[in-house]
Design a protein around this motif. Sequence first.
Motif, PDB file in Angstrom:
ATOM      1  N   ALA A  55      -1.669  -6.635   9.452  1.00 19.51           N
ATOM      2  CA  ALA A  55      -1.829  -5.609   8.414  1.00 19.51           C
ATOM      3  C   ALA A  55      -2.241  -6.200   7.075  1.00 19.51           C
ATOM      4  CB  ALA A  55      -0.535  -4.813   8.263  1.00 19.51           C
ATOM      5  N   GLY A  56      -1.981  -7.499   6.898  1.00 24.81           N
ATOM      6  CA  GLY A  56      -2.320  -8.137   5.634  1.00 24.81           C
ATOM      7  C   GLY A  56      -1.363  -7.810   4.510  1.00 24.81           C
ATOM      8  N   GLU A  57      -0.179  -7.354   4.873  1.00 22.67           N
ATOM      9  CA  GLU A  57       0.847  -7.061   3.877  1.00 22.67           C
ATOM     10  C   GLU A  57       2.207  -7.007   4.569  1.00 22.67           C
ATOM     11  OE1 GLU A  57       0.977  -2.943   2.260  1.00 22.67           O
ATOM     12  OE2 GLU A  57      -0.620  -2.488   3.693  1.00 22.67           O
ATOM     13  N   ALA A  58       3.243  -7.197   3.796  1.00 22.57           N
ATOM     14  CA  ALA A  58       4.593  -7.078   4.342  1.00 22.57           C
ATOM     15  C   ALA A  58       4.807  -5.641   4.809  1.00 22.57           C
ATOM     16  CB  ALA A  58       5.625  -7.456   3.283  1.00 22.57           C
ATOM     17  N   LEU A  59       5.571  -5.513   5.876  1.00 21.48           N
ATOM     18  CA  LEU A  59       5.847  -4.187   6.428  1.00 21.48           C
ATOM     19  C   LEU A  59       7.323  -3.864   6.310  1.00 21.48           C
ATOM     20  CD1 LEU A  59       3.717  -4.369   9.699  1.00 21.48           C
ATOM     21  CD2 LEU A  59       3.095  -3.317   7.514  1.00 21.48           C
ATOM     22  N   GLY A  60       7.611  -2.617   6.079  1.00 20.98           N
ATOM     23  CA  GLY A  60       8.981  -2.134   6.035  1.00 20.98           C
ATOM     24  C   GLY A  60       9.120  -0.944   6.944  1.00 20.98           C
ATOM     25  N   LYS A  61      10.323  -0.461   7.045  1.00 18.13           N
ATOM     26  CA  LYS A  61      10.596   0.699   7.881  1.00 18.13           C
ATOM     27  C   LYS A  61       9.992   1.945   7.243  1.00 18.13           C
ATOM     28  CE  LYS A  61      14.204   3.317  10.069  1.00 18.13           C
ATOM     29  NZ  LYS A  61      15.587   3.586  10.264  1.00 18.13           N
ATOM     30  N   ALA A  62       9.261   2.690   8.038  1.00 20.95           N
ATOM     31  CA  ALA A  62       8.719   3.968   7.567  1.00 20.95           C
ATOM     32  C   ALA A  62       9.784   5.035   7.792  1.00 20.95           C
ATOM     33  CB  ALA A  62       7.450   4.313   8.327  1.00 20.95           C
ATOM     34  N   ASP A  63      10.122   5.752   6.754  1.00 20.06           N
ATOM     35  CA  ASP A  63      11.123   6.810   6.926  1.00 20.06           C
ATOM     36  C   ASP A  63      10.455   8.088   7.442  1.00 20.06           C
ATOM     37  OD1 ASP A  63       9.924   8.042   4.689  1.00 20.06           O
ATOM     38  OD2 ASP A  63      11.528   7.444   3.329  1.00 20.06           O
ATOM     39  N   ASN A  95       7.136  -3.243  25.495  1.00 18.51           N
ATOM     40  CA  ASN A  95       6.990  -4.277  24.465  1.00 18.51           C
ATOM     41  C   ASN A  95       7.659  -3.870  23.160  1.00 18.51           C
ATOM     42  OD1 ASN A  95       5.568  -5.933  26.185  1.00 18.51           O
ATOM     43  ND2 ASN A  95       3.564  -5.462  25.319  1.00 18.51           N
ATOM     44  N   ARG A  96       7.986  -4.883  22.370  1.00 18.48           N
ATOM     45  CA  ARG A  96       8.552  -4.678  21.037  1.00 18.48           C
ATOM     46  C   ARG A  96       7.595  -5.266  20.006  1.00 18.48           C
ATOM     47  NH1 ARG A  96      14.073  -3.272  20.958  1.00 18.48           N
ATOM     48  NH2 ARG A  96      13.983  -3.759  18.766  1.00 18.48           N
ATOM     49  N   VAL A  97       7.433  -4.570  18.906  1.00 21.06           N
ATOM     50  CA  VAL A  97       6.573  -5.055  17.833  1.00 21.06           C
ATOM     51  C   VAL A  97       7.268  -6.219  17.124  1.00 21.06           C
ATOM     52  CG1 VAL A  97       5.466  -4.475  15.638  1.00 21.06           C
ATOM     53  CG2 VAL A  97       5.515  -2.800  17.499  1.00 21.06           C
ATOM     54  N   SER A  98       6.540  -7.307  16.942  1.00 20.86           N
ATOM     55  CA  SER A  98       7.007  -8.424  16.130  1.00 20.86           C
ATOM     56  C   SER A  98       6.631  -8.106  14.692  1.00 20.86           C
ATOM     57  CB  SER A  98       6.337  -9.728  16.574  1.00 20.86           C
ATOM     58  OG  SER A  98       6.446 -10.708  15.563  1.00 20.86           O
ATOM     59  N   GLU A  99       7.621  -7.924  13.852  1.00 23.66           N
ATOM     60  CA  GLU A  99       7.329  -7.543  12.467  1.00 23.66           C
ATOM     61  C   GLU A  99       6.484  -8.596  11.759  1.00 23.66           C
ATOM     62  OE1 GLU A  99       9.664  -6.013   8.513  1.00 23.66           O
ATOM     63  OE2 GLU A  99      10.631  -5.737  10.456  1.00 23.66           O
ATOM     64  N   SER A 100       6.716  -9.875  12.053  1.00 24.77           N
ATOM     65  CA  SER A 100       5.934 -10.927  11.388  1.00 24.77           C
ATOM     66  C   SER A 100       4.477 -10.909  11.861  1.00 24.77           C
ATOM     67  CB  SER A 100       6.560 -12.308  11.607  1.00 24.77           C
ATOM     68  OG  SER A 100       6.595 -12.641  12.981  1.00 24.77           O
ATOM     69  N   ARG A 101       4.251 -10.750  13.156  1.00 21.25           N
ATOM     70  CA  ARG A 101       2.868 -10.673  13.665  1.00 21.25           C
ATOM     71  C   ARG A 101       2.176  -9.417  13.159  1.00 21.25           C
ATOM     72  NH1 ARG A 101       3.522 -12.435  19.991  1.00 21.25           N
ATOM     73  NH2 ARG A 101       3.755 -14.672  19.610  1.00 21.25           N
ATOM     74  N   ALA A 102       2.894  -8.306  13.151  1.00 24.28           N
ATOM     75  CA  ALA A 102       2.325  -7.048  12.666  1.00 24.28           C
ATOM     76  C   ALA A 102       1.968  -7.161  11.175  1.00 24.28           C
ATOM     77  CB  ALA A 102       3.301  -5.904  12.901  1.00 24.28           C
ATOM     78  N   SER A 103       2.825  -7.808  10.401  1.00 31.58           N
ATOM     79  CA  SER A 103       2.553  -8.001   8.967  1.00 31.58           C
ATOM     80  C   SER A 103       1.305  -8.845   8.761  1.00 31.58           C
ATOM     81  CB  SER A 103       3.748  -8.671   8.282  1.00 31.58           C
ATOM     82  OG  SER A 103       4.851  -7.800   8.241  1.00 31.58           O
ATOM     83  N   GLU A 104       1.163  -9.887   9.569  1.00 36.42           N
ATOM     84  CA  GLU A 104      -0.047 -10.730   9.479  1.00 36.42           C
ATOM     85  C   GLU A 104      -1.292  -9.895   9.718  1.00 36.42           C
ATOM     86  OE1 GLU A 104      -0.533 -14.464  11.599  1.00 36.42           O
ATOM     87  OE2 GLU A 104       1.641 -14.774  11.412  1.00 36.42           O
ATOM     88  N   SER A 114       0.806  -1.228   0.000  1.00 41.97           N
ATOM     89  CA  SER A 114       0.000   0.000   0.000  1.00 41.97           C
ATOM     90  C   SER A 114       0.833   1.269   0.000  1.00 41.97           C
ATOM     91  CB  SER A 114      -0.915   0.019   1.226  1.00 41.97           C
ATOM     92  OG  SER A 114      -0.140   0.145   2.418  1.00 41.97           O
ATOM     93  N   GLN A 115       2.091   1.174   0.442  1.00 39.58           N
ATOM     94  CA  GLN A 115       2.974   2.335   0.609  1.00 39.58           C
ATOM     95  C   GLN A 115       2.393   3.353   1.592  1.00 39.58           C
ATOM     96  OE1 GLN A 115       6.255   2.599  -0.751  1.00 39.58           O
ATOM     97  NE2 GLN A 115       5.692   0.448  -0.897  1.00 39.58           N
ATOM     98  N   GLN A 116       1.511   2.892   2.469  1.00 38.39           N
ATOM     99  CA  GLN A 116       0.894   3.751   3.476  1.00 38.39           C
ATOM    100  C   GLN A 116       1.509   3.487   4.844  1.00 38.39           C
ATOM    101  OE1 GLN A 116      -1.727   6.124   2.956  1.00 38.39           O
ATOM    102  NE2 GLN A 116      -0.920   5.760   0.902  1.00 38.39           N
ATOM    103  N   ALA A 117       1.488   4.499   5.683  1.00 40.71           N
ATOM    104  CA  ALA A 117       1.928   4.348   7.065  1.00 40.71           C
ATOM    105  C   ALA A 117       0.858   3.575   7.834  1.00 40.71           C
ATOM    106  CB  ALA A 117       2.151   5.712   7.698  1.00 40.71           C
ATOM    107  N   ILE A 118       1.297   2.683   8.706  1.00 44.17           N
ATOM    108  CA  ILE A 118       0.404   1.902   9.560  1.00 44.17           C
ATOM    109  C   ILE A 118       0.900   2.080  10.992  1.00 44.17           C
ATOM    110  CG2 ILE A 118      -0.532  -0.387  10.062  1.00 44.17           C
ATOM    111  CD1 ILE A 118       0.111  -1.099   7.093  1.00 44.17           C
ATOM    112  N   LEU A 119      -0.019   2.413  11.884  1.00 44.27           N
ATOM    113  CA  LEU A 119       0.299   2.737  13.272  1.00 44.27           C
ATOM    114  C   LEU A 119       0.093   1.527  14.179  1.00 44.27           C
ATOM    115  CD1 LEU A 119       0.820   4.787  15.622  1.00 44.27           C
ATOM    116  CD2 LEU A 119      -1.625   5.346  15.483  1.00 44.27           C
ATOM    117  N   PHE A 120       1.093   1.248  15.003  1.00 41.28           N
ATOM    118  CA  PHE A 120       1.008   0.207  16.026  1.00 41.28           C
ATOM    119  C   PHE A 120       1.238   0.883  17.378  1.00 41.28           C
ATOM    120  CE2 PHE A 120       1.791  -2.042  12.174  1.00 41.28           C
ATOM    121  CZ  PHE A 120       1.064  -3.212  12.301  1.00 41.28           C
TER     122      PHE A 120
END
Length: 156
Positions: free
Chosen positions: A79-87, A68-77, A56-62
């Motif tokens: 969100a329904g899409e792979a997540l990357g670092k937001a600049d 706590n630390r965000v688990s990128e794999s759980r967060a991606s699940e 989506s190229q959109q920012a997603i807020l957690f």
Amino acid sequence: MSKSLKRVKAALRDAGLEVEIMETGADTRTAAQAAAVAGCHVDQIAKSIIFRGEASQQAILFLTAGGNRVSESRASELAGEALGKADAALIRAQTGFAIGGVSPVGHLNPIRAFMDPRLMEFDTVWAAAGTPHHIFRIAPDVVQRLTGAQVAGFTD
């Protein structure tokens, strides 16, 4: 007063809330710094962690409890899409906030949000108020309602 702080104040006021915003006089960029200033448990700090949706190229807020630390794999699940670092540019463009002061409310544009269930265990939590030097206390269920965040487990 910064534009970011004004937006947060307006969002809270428009929601019918009378919330006191604390000027910290010190950096509150980390959960530990914010907890020390607020005099609360580190998990009462609602960290605003922003990822970029790869599709989506959109920012997603957690919204995450301070310890706590965000688990990128759980967060991606979730969100329904792979997540990357937001600049910083994406965060600023979508939310209107700089890194270190991202508030859960007062964003320039709508944002998909998820909320750590750990935050719901407290009567009140503290969140950034649009700058690294301003925080506010609020009930977590009110944060959830204002943000429309889905409460779900996404932490390690």
